[in-house]
Scaffold this motif. Structure first.
Motif, PDB file in Angstrom:
ATOM      1  N   VAL A 160      -5.740  11.775  -6.703  1.00 18.05           N
ATOM      2  CA  VAL A 160      -5.193  10.568  -6.073  1.00 18.05           C
ATOM      3  C   VAL A 160      -6.178   9.424  -6.305  1.00 18.05           C
ATOM      4  O   VAL A 160      -7.386   9.635  -6.422  1.00 18.05           O
ATOM      5  CB  VAL A 160      -4.944  10.746  -4.550  1.00 18.05           C
ATOM      6  N   LEU A 201      -2.371   5.712  -3.783  1.00 15.25           N
ATOM      7  CA  LEU A 201      -2.394   5.413  -2.349  1.00 15.25           C
ATOM      8  C   LEU A 201      -2.746   3.948  -2.102  1.00 15.25           C
ATOM      9  O   LEU A 201      -3.412   3.303  -2.919  1.00 15.25           O
ATOM     10  CB  LEU A 201      -3.404   6.319  -1.637  1.00 15.25           C
ATOM     11  N   GLN A 210      -8.704  12.385   1.421  1.00 17.01           N
ATOM     12  CA  GLN A 210      -7.823  13.503   1.069  1.00 17.01           C
ATOM     13  C   GLN A 210      -8.577  14.582   0.292  1.00 17.01           C
ATOM     14  O   GLN A 210      -8.375  15.783   0.521  1.00 17.01           O
ATOM     15  CB  GLN A 210      -6.629  13.000   0.261  1.00 17.01           C
ATOM     16  N   ALA A 335       2.625   5.806  -3.688  1.00 18.50           N
ATOM     17  CA  ALA A 335       2.954   6.379  -2.377  1.00 18.50           C
ATOM     18  C   ALA A 335       3.787   5.388  -1.579  1.00 18.50           C
ATOM     19  O   ALA A 335       3.665   4.167  -1.766  1.00 18.50           O
ATOM     20  CB  ALA A 335       1.667   6.706  -1.622  1.00 18.50           C
TER      21      ALA A 335
END
Length: 338
Positions: A160, A201, A210, A335
């Motif tokens: 991510v 994100l 995360q 996202a």
């Protein structure tokens, strides 16, 4: 008579603090500093410049930048402190900043000084994009040492990073790849990275959070967040890839046309002092003054040496074009926004 004279002296002495306070000049400063930084910054500035009363106008980088540009025909601010240097470069290009080189600025590290004449802005502190790699969840994938190590099949769906249109951290990474690899190779690298991305994100810190929780193997994120998560005990390595990392900095400047120019210059002088850098170092590991060091635990070794030769003007001038191309290629994995 003596009693009357003594009474007058008492009255004058009691009134003096009020008179001194009334003589303070309000200095309106636009900023994107964090809320918990505002009090300490105000206290330090007003100690160094007693005739100044700091009045903050605070919001996120994007909001402050847009507001300042919208007010260009009738500026409301006297100064800007703690805003991305790329935003100040946009202001400089629009002719909205006062020419002023603060006292002592030549003692600061070179990247924190405006490289072009006329001199209008001074850097404060820098933030970098790093790799947070969860060794416990890697399952045989080696710890990366190069950006291209993130392209291995074993990381498919396990990375991510910040969305570059939502997060300054995401954009500094994209801009860094394009500058160091060249445009053709940079986009080719991002095409490959996209294959392994789980989501983009809308935060500069969330990807490392995360990774620290084991939800992902890799989170591309802010340097200070990486150090913080590792210090909390997360099984992560915080990595500066060998090709170097993109970065941005917070900076300060005086607004052209301010009615409080003399005092604003004194505040700008404060911004170039060791005392100011000591304040910056409470939030960032890399600051303008070369003799101020406050490296947090688990901060990646070689981070400052790993900062690429970054053209902040290029970042500012090409932002819209780069983000449009990025969105066309990769928006499908953005996202949902909260």
């Amino acid at each position: 008579m003596k009693s009357w004279f003594a009474s007058c002296l008492v009255a004058i002495s009691l009134a003096t603090p009020g008179i001194a306070y009334a003589q303070k000049t309000k200095v309106t400063i636009y900023t994107a500093l964090e809320n918990d930084q505002l009090g300490p910054f105000k206290a330090s500035i007003e100690k160094a410049v007693p005739e100044a009363e700091v009045v903050w106008v605070r919001d996120s980088t994007g909001v402050i930048t847009a507001r300042f540009l919208a007010e260009k025909d009738n500026p409301r601010a006297d100064m800007v402190i703690g805003l991305a240097a790329s935003s100040l470069l946009a202001f400089e290009k629009a002719g909205l900043l006062e020419t002023y080189k603060p006292a002592g600025v030549d003692k600061l590290k070179e990247p924190f000084r405006d490289p072009k004449e006329p001199y209008t802005w001074t850097g404060m502190d820098a933030y970098l994009g790093v790799v947070c790699f969860n060794t416990a969840e890697a399952k045989g994938v080696p710890v990366p040492s190069s950006w291209k190590d993130l392209l291995v099949p074993g990381l498919k769906g396990k990375i991510v990073m910040p969305h570059p249109a939502s997060s300054g951290t995401g954009y500094l990474m994209v801009a860094g790849w394009l500058q160091t690899m060249g445009e053709a190779e940079g986009w080719k690298f991002m095409d490959g990275l996209h294959e392994n991305i789980a989501a983009y994100l809308h935060s500069g810190s969330a990807p490392c959070v995360q990774a620290a929780r084991g939800e992902r193997v890799v989170g591309l994120a802010l340097d200070m967040r990486g150090a913080s998560e590792k210090t909390k005990g997360a099984p992560i390595e915080v990595i500066i890839p060998k090709e170097g990392v993109g970065w941005e900095m917070e900076a300060s400047a005086i607004v052209k046309g301010t009615k409080n120019l003399a005092i604003a210059k004194k505040v700008a002088d404060w911004g170039a002092t060791k005392e100011a850098s000591e304040l910056y170092s409470k939030t960032y590991a890399i600051v303008a003054a070369p003799d101020v060091k406050n490296t947090p635990p688990n901060y990646p070794a070689g981070a400052e040496a790993g900062m690429i030769k970054n053209d902040l003007s290029w970042m500012a001038e090409n932002r819209d074009r780069v983000l449009a191309e990025w969105s066309k290629r990769y928006e499908s994995k953005a996202a949902p926004k909260n």
